[in-house]
Design an enzyme around this catalytic site. Structure first.
Site, mmCIF file in Angstrom:
data_model
loop_
_atom_site.group_PDB
_atom_site.id
_atom_site.type_symbol
_atom_site.label_atom_id
_atom_site.label_comp_id
_atom_site.label_asym_id
_atom_site.label_seq_id
_atom_site.Cartn_x
_atom_site.Cartn_y
_atom_site.Cartn_z
ATOM 1 C CB CYS A 87 44.184 75.821 29.036
ATOM 2 S SG CYS A 87 44.842 74.882 30.451
ATOM 3 C CG HIS A 197 47.146 73.594 25.957
ATOM 4 N ND1 HIS A 197 47.309 74.953 26.085
ATOM 5 C CD2 HIS A 197 47.132 73.096 27.223
ATOM 6 C CE1 HIS A 197 47.404 75.276 27.375
ATOM 7 N NE2 HIS A 197 47.292 74.162 28.079
ATOM 8 C CD GLU A 199 47.872 75.914 22.644
ATOM 9 O OE1 GLU A 199 48.235 76.243 23.784
ATOM 10 O OE2 GLU A 199 46.706 75.531 22.390
#
Length: 216
Positions: A87, A197, A199
């Site tokens: 990001c 992202h 994750e």
């Protein structure tokens, strides 16, 4: 989970900007030995360094410099040691960011400018597909219609780095579109980054992180 992944030690650099716990959980889930720290030596000696980032470009750069993260990233890359940005952690790898008319110098690992997204709806928040670079290692084994989670109002719209030496491998640049095309990921030797992202991107993000760990 790859057997090789379980042996890789990854530091999530904690400089005050980023979802470090989310990144830690996601990396641990795919088998990495993960530590959250801002300790320079431990971050320098890890097999992989992950640099997260949320919020404003200028604030992230200020926090990174205060934690000596700018020097850390440069030292690791000079030694060919892997670094991954996520990001705003990707955005600060470029030459500069412009937010609300204010220009801030980035790490300048890649030339280019981070500027506002031109789209009907901003921020770009939610799931989107990408056009992965041919031969990408990050996106290996992932289907073309895989979706990734984005949250951002700024992006890099033009890829400016040209590799004139035929003996050097050109960076692999992945694109996405929200109102206009923008850089969604880059793979450039030991340095790689994603605007989205991983994750927070479910199974697709887990596979991408596994792919990265297996390159360490």
């Amino acid at each position: 989970m790859s057997p090789s992944a379980s042996r890789k030690r990854v530091v999530v650099f904690d400089y005050g900007f980023g979802n470090v716990r989310s990144a830690e959980r996601a990396l641990a889930h795919v088998g990495a030995d993960v530590e959250i720290t801002r300790d320079f030596d431990r971050a320098m000696n890890a097999e992989g360094l992950l640099v997260p980032g949320v919020g404003a470009f200028a604030a992230c750069m200020a926090g990174l410099k205060e934690a000596r993260g700018d020097w850390l990233v440069g030292r690791r890359l000079a030694g060919g040691r892997p670094v991954m940005g996520i990001c705003v952690g990707m955005q600060i790898l470029f030459g500069r960011g412009i937010e609300h008319g204010v220009e801030t110098e980035g790490l300048d690992e890649w030339p280019g400018t981070v500027g506002p997204l031109k789209a009907d709806i901003v921020p770009h928040m939610g799931w989107n597909t990408v056009e992965a670079a041919e031969g990408s290692r990050l996106f290996a084994g992932l289907p073309a219609d895989a979706r990734y989670y984005f949250v951002h109002s700024y992006a890099v719209h033009d890829w400016e780095l040209e590799v004139g030496n035929p003996h050097l491998t050109a960076p692999k640049v992945t694109w996405a579109t929200h109102g206009e095309p923008f850089v969604a990921a880059v793979e450039n030797g030991p340095l790689c980054a994603t605007q989205f992202h991983p994750e927070k991107s479910g199974d697709a993000g887990a596979q991408l992180l596994t792919n990265w760990i297996n390159t360490l």
